[in-house]
Design a protein around this motif. Structure first.
Motif, PDB file in Angstrom:
ATOM      1  N   GLY A  55       0.815  -1.220   0.000  1.00  0.00           N
ATOM      2  CA  GLY A  55       0.000   0.000   0.000  1.00  0.00           C
ATOM      3  C   GLY A  55       0.845   1.265   0.000  1.00  0.00           C
ATOM      4  O   GLY A  55       0.537   2.236  -0.702  1.00  0.00           O
ATOM      5  N   CYS A  56       1.915   1.266   0.786  1.00  0.00           N
ATOM      6  CA  CYS A  56       2.805   2.445   0.821  1.00  0.00           C
ATOM      7  C   CYS A  56       3.518   2.641  -0.510  1.00  0.00           C
ATOM      8  O   CYS A  56       3.611   3.768  -1.015  1.00  0.00           O
ATOM      9  CB  CYS A  56       3.830   2.301   1.949  1.00  0.00           C
ATOM     10  N   GLY A  58       2.440   1.603  -3.372  1.00  0.00           N
ATOM     11  CA  GLY A  58       1.405   2.029  -4.313  1.00  0.00           C
ATOM     12  C   GLY A  58       1.059   3.494  -4.166  1.00  0.00           C
ATOM     13  O   GLY A  58       0.834   4.196  -5.167  1.00  0.00           O
ATOM     14  N   ALA A  59       1.024   3.991  -2.923  1.00  0.00           N
ATOM     15  CA  ALA A  59       0.735   5.412  -2.707  1.00  0.00           C
ATOM     16  C   ALA A  59       1.846   6.285  -3.270  1.00  0.00           C
ATOM     17  O   ALA A  59       1.578   7.321  -3.899  1.00  0.00           O
ATOM     18  CB  ALA A  59       0.542   5.679  -1.216  1.00  0.00           C
ATOM     19  N   SER A  62       1.631   6.084  -7.171  1.00  0.00           N
ATOM     20  CA  SER A  62       0.488   6.807  -7.734  1.00  0.00           C
ATOM     21  C   SER A  62       0.631   8.310  -7.526  1.00  0.00           C
ATOM     22  O   SER A  62       0.236   9.097  -8.398  1.00  0.00           O
ATOM     23  CB  SER A  62      -0.822   6.292  -7.142  1.00  0.00           C
ATOM     24  N   THR A  80      -4.213  10.186  -5.632  1.00  0.00           N
ATOM     25  CA  THR A  80      -3.223   9.326  -4.979  1.00  0.00           C
ATOM     26  C   THR A  80      -3.903   8.222  -4.186  1.00  0.00           C
ATOM     27  O   THR A  80      -3.475   7.064  -4.221  1.00  0.00           O
ATOM     28  CB  THR A  80      -2.318  10.162  -4.058  1.00  0.00           C
ATOM     29  N   SER A  84      -3.517   4.336  -5.156  1.00  0.00           N
ATOM     30  CA  SER A  84      -2.880   3.379  -4.242  1.00  0.00           C
ATOM     31  C   SER A  84      -3.770   2.162  -4.002  1.00  0.00           C
ATOM     32  O   SER A  84      -3.277   1.033  -3.919  1.00  0.00           O
ATOM     33  CB  SER A  84      -2.531   4.055  -2.921  1.00  0.00           C
TER      34      SER A  84
END
Length: 122
Positions: A55-56, A58-59, A62, A80, A84
């Protein structure tokens, strides 16, 4: 309608207690847990991949992509956030097919899984 077992699948989980292999989706779910059809032990999927790390990453990806495309200010935040979640869903679904999840014994809140009676005799 009952489903019949046609043969072993690469998505089968192995019970850590009795060693039986089965597809977890074919049997009764109890919340996020499921029971082994052979021994009846309450199991859950082991958290093999790191969803917080994915997740981090991906954030960050993005946000960087949205910034490079030209989004700025308050518009960058929802893009964002949505990006994510999209990256998390895509990476998790791909990882499920590459390395199927494993099963572990369902632990109650506060349990560690360590028992004195499981200790090997010296």
């Amino acid at each position: 309608m009952p489903q019949t077992q046609t043969g072993p699948s690469r998505y089968d989980v192995t019970c850590p207690i009795c060693g039986a292999q089965f597809l977890a989706g074919r049997f009764g779910w109890e919340g996020t847990s499921f029971r082994c059809p052979a021994c009846g032990e309450l199991l859950e999927y082991a958290n093999g991949s790191k969803p917080y790390l994915i997740g981090c990453i991906g954030a960050i990806l993005s946000a960087a992509t949205a910034f490079l495309i030209g989004f700025r200010g308050w518009v960058l935040f929802p893009i964002t956030l949505g990006g994510s979640f999209l990256v998390l869903a895509l990476v998790t679904s791909v990882l499920f097919h590459i390395t199927p999840p494993k099963a572990q014994k369902n632990l109650k809140y506060g349990e560690t899984g360590l028992r004195l009676k499981n200790k090997d005799p010296r």
